[in-house]
Enzyme design. Structure first.
Site, PDB file in Angstrom:
ATOM      1  N   GLU A 200       0.825  -1.214   0.000  1.00 43.00           N
ATOM      2  CA  GLU A 200       0.000   0.000   0.000  1.00 43.00           C
ATOM      3  C   GLU A 200       0.863   1.269   0.000  1.00 43.00           C
ATOM      4  OE1 GLU A 200      -3.949  -1.845   2.181  1.00 43.00           O
ATOM      5  OE2 GLU A 200      -2.503  -0.749   3.417  1.00 43.00           O
ATOM      6  N   GLU A 272      -6.842  -7.399  -2.018  1.00 40.61           N
ATOM      7  CA  GLU A 272      -7.481  -7.559  -0.717  1.00 40.61           C
ATOM      8  C   GLU A 272      -8.979  -7.343  -0.886  1.00 40.61           C
ATOM      9  OE1 GLU A 272      -5.941  -5.211   2.487  1.00 40.61           O
ATOM     10  OE2 GLU A 272      -3.873  -5.960   2.250  1.00 40.61           O
TER      11      GLU A 272
END
Length: 623
Positions: A200, A272
């Site tokens: 991320e 995710e």
């Protein structure tokens, strides 16, 4: 809207459609292969916007779980649960700070740190592995997996290729674990299909050269990929942070067509997807999700995905992390349980979501699914009442004289636990203002409890960190004690210098107080073992309580702490984690492997309790 807020809304709302831009061709993969790891070398590559296993299309149906959050004795049962649900891959984070607790001090073998064993167990069960080794992982884990010892460097800039202290630590970490990982790659006969580069990053920065450097460090040490990144689509687009040549995993986002214009011929997948969500201390209830609609469409489209998480486990010890805004406000520490509303709950049981997901996956799997494994046994135990064992005030280490309060990491090289600040003050009734408390302070005057200050968003913080000290009738001076407890370090966003203790000033009647005695209380094993027992029952908060639990049979149990205030619980020397009556968690998970037949020792440190309350064992997280 912050990205974490966006992802939470995505996680908790059913998805009616996986977005495909108007005019774009729908994603139509070729028939996927069902090949399993067999100890022979396999070729996992990326092309034609798809994953390829031995040059045939392969759909990754992954569920995430983290070895460090699961007792090693239960690894095999959890892996088998994921397999029986219909998944073919296990995704795992490696928490760097669990593997290297001090600079150069690595432990890759004991207990649930032996990630190589976990990966080999996945292979023995015919499960592929998607490895996410960091160095940064987020994961609601303390400091996002980075070692808090980095905060001992006053000018540290983490996730920055130009910071020499950070990059020296990263090179040491990768140089240590890469030789363990390399033999486990699919190309070398292992089960690891793909390795994620950082995590991320677009939600933090935009220096592509940093990501390139991390990838090159893995390659220099024999880990040649394939590689992936995972992030929110909007962040990748805004920061231009796509690392060329990697699979692009979308976290919570579902606009695969837009993402494909960024990734080109490389695959776009759901890096995710959220069947549940994070729970913080002070939340009204445990977070839940609704992922069935999203999973149904992912399967219909043949889209690869990683379910975050299929099984969450527990933030044992000091493992729980925290979130905060970029200016360090709105601090939200994560609870000890990492149940996460996952389809496999904290102690390995199938939830209703598990059976829903299993039915969906079974309809898209060519092989019959294995039977669902039986959950480990669970036990209750009747209420027992601990007794006062030791007083923190009788077990203070030698102080260190300091002019002004400083962060624990800078002052003591202390990553977690407590610190005590002590000095004399005038006897007058004057307001005490505590700035920069990280994260929870109890205040005493001449040994008498006065009040507390909390960094968490509730009434005391809104009161401006003010403690009104009563006047002392006798004497010209009195003793001021400020006992500061810490939660986990912030592990997401820009607030990545989240040092603990008192990081600003203490003011008394408008004047800044200087010249303190500071006591380091990290609550580490050696300190706990050396506690000097009390002779008479103490009346001042800051007490260690002890109970003996006799068991004739063993099983998992949830220890109910609802009668207690705030503190820590150890069972047979193992720190289960934090409890707090702020909720919503009131019970702490204790695995059967931490218990023993006969007498078991329970040790409680409570910051407010002076009278012990009963505790009992239950079989569920919630009442």
């Amino acid at each position: 809207m912050q990205r974490r807020d966006f992802l939470r809304l995505t996680a908790l709302a059913p998805l009616a459609v996986l977005n495909v831009r108007a005019g774009a061709e729908p994603f139509t993969p070729l028939a996927a292969v069902e090949r399993r790891p067999d100890g022979k070398p396999h070729r996992f590559t990326m092309g034609q916007q798809q994953f390829l296993l031995d040059d045939r299309p392969f759909q990754i149906r992954s569920g995430e779980m983290h070895p460090i959050r699961i007792p090693a004795e239960y690894w095999l049962q959890r892996i088998r649960m994921a397999k029986a649900m219909g998944l073919n891959t296990i995704s795992i984070y490696l928490m760097w700070n669990a593997l290297e607790t001090e600079p150069g001090v690595f432990d890759l073998k004991t207990g649930n740190r032996d990630f190589a064993r976990f990966i080999r167990l996945c292979q023995s069960e015919g499960m592929w592995v998607y490895l996410r080794p960091g160095p940064y992982i987020c994961g609601e884990w303390d400091y996002g997996g980075l070692p808090p010892y980095l905060l001992r460097h006053p000018q540290i800039r983490v996730r920055d290729k130009d910071d020499p202290d950070y990059m020296a630590a990263v090179r040491r970490y990768i140089g240590t674990i890469a030789p363990v990982i390399a033999p486990l790659l699919a190309a070398n006969g292992g089960p690891i299909l793909m390795v994620q580069v950082e995590n991320e990053y677009a939600s933090f920065g935009h220096d592509l050269d940093y990501l390139k450097l991390i990838r090159s460090l893995w390659q220099q040490h024999g880990v040649h990929g394939p590689f992936s990144i995972s992030d929110g689509l909007e962040q990748v687009r805004q920061e231009h942070a796509y690392l060329s040549g990697t699979a692009l995993g979308l976290d919570g986002d579902t606009d695969f067509a837009a993402a494909q214009t960024i990734a080109g011929e490389f695959p776009v997948w759901m890096g995710e997807g959220y069947p549940g969500w994070i729970t913080h201390w002070g939340d009204k209830d445990f977070a839940r999700g609704d992922f069935a609609g999203a999973l149904r469409l992912l399967l219909q489209q043949g889209r690869s995905f990683n379910m975050y998480v299929v099984h969450g486990g527990t933030n044992f010890g000091f493992g729980a992390g925290a979130n905060a805004s970029g200016d360090y406000s709105h601090f939200e520490p994560v609870i000890t349980s990492y149940d996460y509303g996952a389809p496999i709950n904290e102690r390995g049981e199938a939830t209703p979501d598990y059976h829903t997901f299993r039915a969906l996956l079974a309809a898209h799997t060519t092989r019959p699914l294995p039977d669902v494994p039986v959950a480990p046994p669970a036990i209750r135990f009747a209420a027992i009442t601990p007794v006062a064992h030791a007083s923190l005030w009788d077990n203070l280490p030698a102080p260190r004289a300091v002019k002004n309060p400083q962060a624990n990491e800078l002052l003591f090289a202390q990553d977690h636990g407590l610190v005590l600040y002590r000095r004399k003050i005038p006897a007058a009734a004057v307001a005490l203002i505590l700035d920069g408390v990280r994260d929870y302070a109890t205040v005493f005057r001449d040994g008498h409890y006065v009040d507390y200050v909390s960094r968490v968003q509730h009434a005391k913080l809104r009161a401006g960190n003010r403690v009104d000290l009563p006047a002392i009738v006798d004497g010209a001076t009195s003793q001021l004690d400020i006992l500061v407890d810490s939660f986990g370090h912030v592990g997401y966003g820009q607030a990545m210098v989240d040092r603990k203790g008192i990081v600003s000033s203490v003011r008394f009647g408008g004047e800044e107080l200087e010249d303190w005695d500071a006591h380091s209380l990290p609550l580490e094993d050696g300190y706990i073992r050396r506690l000097k027992p009390v002779v008479t029952a103490p009346s001042r908060p800051g007490i260690f309580f002890k109970a003996t639990l006799r068991l004739d049979q063993l099983g998992d149990s949830y220890i109910d702490m609802s009668g207690w205030a705030k503190g820590y619980l150890w069972v047979n020397g193992q720190l289960l984690g934090r409890y707090w009556n702020l909720g919503p968690q009131q019970r702490l998970y204790c695995p059967a492997s931490w218990l023993r037949h006969g007498d078991n020792e329970l040790l409680i440190f409570d910051q407010h309790q002076t009278v012990a309350a009963p505790i009992h064992g239950a079989t569920t997280l919630q009442t």
